[in-house]
Scaffold this active site. Structure first.
Site, short mmCIF file in Angstrom:
data_model
loop_
_atom_site.label_atom_id
_atom_site.label_comp_id
_atom_site.label_asym_id
_atom_site.label_seq_id
_atom_site.Cartn_x
_atom_site.Cartn_y
_atom_site.Cartn_z
N CYS B 80 -6.37 5.36 -0.94
CA CYS B 80 -5.37 5.64 0.09
C CYS B 80 -5.66 7.00 0.73
CB CYS B 80 -3.96 5.55 -0.50
SG CYS B 80 -2.68 5.43 0.79
N HIS B 184 -3.94 0.15 -1.80
CA HIS B 184 -3.73 0.51 -3.20
C HIS B 184 -4.22 -0.62 -4.10
CE1 HIS B 184 -1.37 4.23 -2.88
NE2 HIS B 184 -1.02 3.73 -1.70
N GLU B 186 -4.28 -0.80 -7.20
CA GLU B 186 -3.38 -0.95 -8.36
C GLU B 186 -2.09 -1.66 -7.99
OE1 GLU B 186 -3.76 1.71 -6.56
OE2 GLU B 186 -1.93 2.92 -6.50
#
Lengths: 252, 207
Positions: B80, B184, B186
């Protein structure tokens, strides 16, 4: 182009999921962390936790739930309920939530939206609003305190104000449609979506797969949220997404 | 295998750290130069504003450490804002110099009808270099973005994947062992975890 999002909502009280959870394959259907992980694996695009704990201890428990959930799931999630200061927001965001939902506290103190956006970024701040049609006005009125208190504020006015103050997203619940399973309030949803340039999550009234198709097309919503129909497996998220995709809706 | 997650006071590192652990690696959230330089790979996360982040990096000495990581040939992944920091400069709230490990600049999304800013939500990746070690074995799919600024890469050969938001938006970059993801991983479901897994499998380049 962004995909339309499907968002299950979990009501959590004192660290336990309440209201209509009927998963046979869960070891503990009341465990919010386990349920969140299940929804992630079933294809939910995002989750909302609504903390309905009334006590300080209950709220402290929620922080731990957030912490554990953040470690278990790989989709974004929002936490709302009882957040009324930037410190509350910080505690929940630091525990691993992606977004904060504020409702009554934002109506009582609109500066909270501004402060939250300034400290944590607009993308973290979801303004949740409960709206009900007011016959006399011929438009919708904002209610607070879980839909118990009419505010005299017009929903469209409040939505615009929330955006101006820095809200990143609106979670719009139609009190008229909520619980009916007759479909989302398309008029209300489209009116708010037309007015704003931030994303709108439609909530209240979902009963069938068609209702999601309607709210993403006629209702112009960016996301659709529901609780009971997912918890009771009346609609499987996988089936819902496959159907929408087949009908040409952009879906992950 | 140890993965160092650079802690310079920007953003929530818990989710990244847990995702790394779920993939079977030891994650170390740290601001210790020795620990970072000894790690098998390094992740530079980041949420917030570019200028603030560069200030935090400089104040903590992490700017020098991250550059040393790149020089040492340790696999480095910016996520990011962390990806944006790898580039030369940004126009976010004034003109700021970045780490300059990759050529290019960070600019704000121009307003366009039907495309809200921030670009927030699930958008589909288009692979430009499917043979890249980061993308190999994976299928194009949706990942989760949250950003108001995007990277204009100075060199097309650094662009590994893009997403369409009215125009192609830089989504995955890479040169040698320096990589970046604008979204992202994750928070991007199964595909995100696989992308992260591909990065973690990279090994330090032998000098």
């Amino acid at each position: 182009m962004l995909a339309k999002r499907i968002i299950p909502c979990l009501d959590v009280k004192d660290g336990r999921v309440v209201k209509g959870v009927n998963f046979v394959n869960l070891r503990d259907a009341g465990d919010p962390v386990e349920l969140a992980a299940l929804y992630d694996s079933e294809g939910a695009d995002e989750l909302v936790f609504l903390d309905i704990s009334a006590s300080v201890e209950g709220r402290a428990t929620m922080v731990e739930v957030v912490r554990q959930t953040a470690g278990e799931i790989a989709i974004p999630f929002t936490v709302g309920g009882g957040i009324s200061t930037p410190e509350d927001m910080k505690r929940i965001l630091r525990a691993g939530a992606d977004k904060i939902g504020i409702n009554t506290a934002a109506v009582n103190n609109p500066q909270l939206i501004l402060e939250g956006a300034r400290h944590f970024g607009s993308q973290c701040i979801v303004v949740a609003m409960d709206a009900k049609y007011n016959e006399a006005w011929g438009e919708w009125e904002v209610y607070t305190h879980g839909g118990r208190t009419p505010t005299g504020i017009r929903a469209l006015t409040w939505a615009k104000e929330a955006e101006r103050l820095g809200a990143g997203e609106i979670l719009l619940t139609s009190m008229d449609a909520d619980g009916t399973k007759d479909g989302f309030d398309l008029k209300l949803t489209a009116a708010v979506c037309d007015l704003l340039s931030i994303p709108v999550i439609a909530s209240g009234g979902a009963g069938r797969i068609d209702h999601f198709y309607d709210v993403f097309t006629a209702g112009k919503a960016d996301a659709g949220l529901a609780a009971t129909i997912f918890h009771y497996k009346e609609i499987a998220i996988h089936d819902l997404k496959a159907d929408l995709k087949q009908r040409g809706v952009e879906i992950r | 295998m140890t993965v160092a997650i650079v802690d310079y006071g920007m953003g929530n590192l818990h989710s990244v750290s847990k995702a790394v652990e779920r993939l079977g690696y030891t994650s170390l959230v740290t601001a210790d130069a020795g620990e970072i330089l000894a790690a098998d790979s390094v992740i530079l996360p980041g949420v917030g504003a570019f200028g603030d982040a560069m200030e935090h990096l400089r104040a903590s000495g992490m700017d020098v450490v991250v550059k040393a990581v790149a020089e040492a040939g340790q696999p480095l992944l910016g996520i990011c804002l962390g990806m944006q920091l790898l580039f030369s400069s940004s126009e976010e709230h004034g003109e700021h110099k970045g780490l300059d490990l990759l050529p290019g600049s960070v600019v704000r999304f121009a307003p366009r009808d039907g495309y809200k800013v921030p670009h927030m939500g699930w958008n589909k990746l288009g692979f430009l270099q499917p043979a890249s070690p980061l993308l190999t074995g994976l299928e194009e799919g949706h990942v989760y973005f949250v950003h108001s600024y995007h990277v204009l890469a100075g060199s097309d050969s650094d662009l590994l994947a893009v997403t369409d938001y009215g125009h192609p938006v830089t989504a995955v970059v890479g040169r040698n062992h320096v990589y970046g993801m604008q979204f992202h991983p994750e928070k991007s479901g199964e595909l995100g975890i696989k992308l992260l897994g591909n990065f973690l499998r990279l090994r330090r380049e032998q000098a």
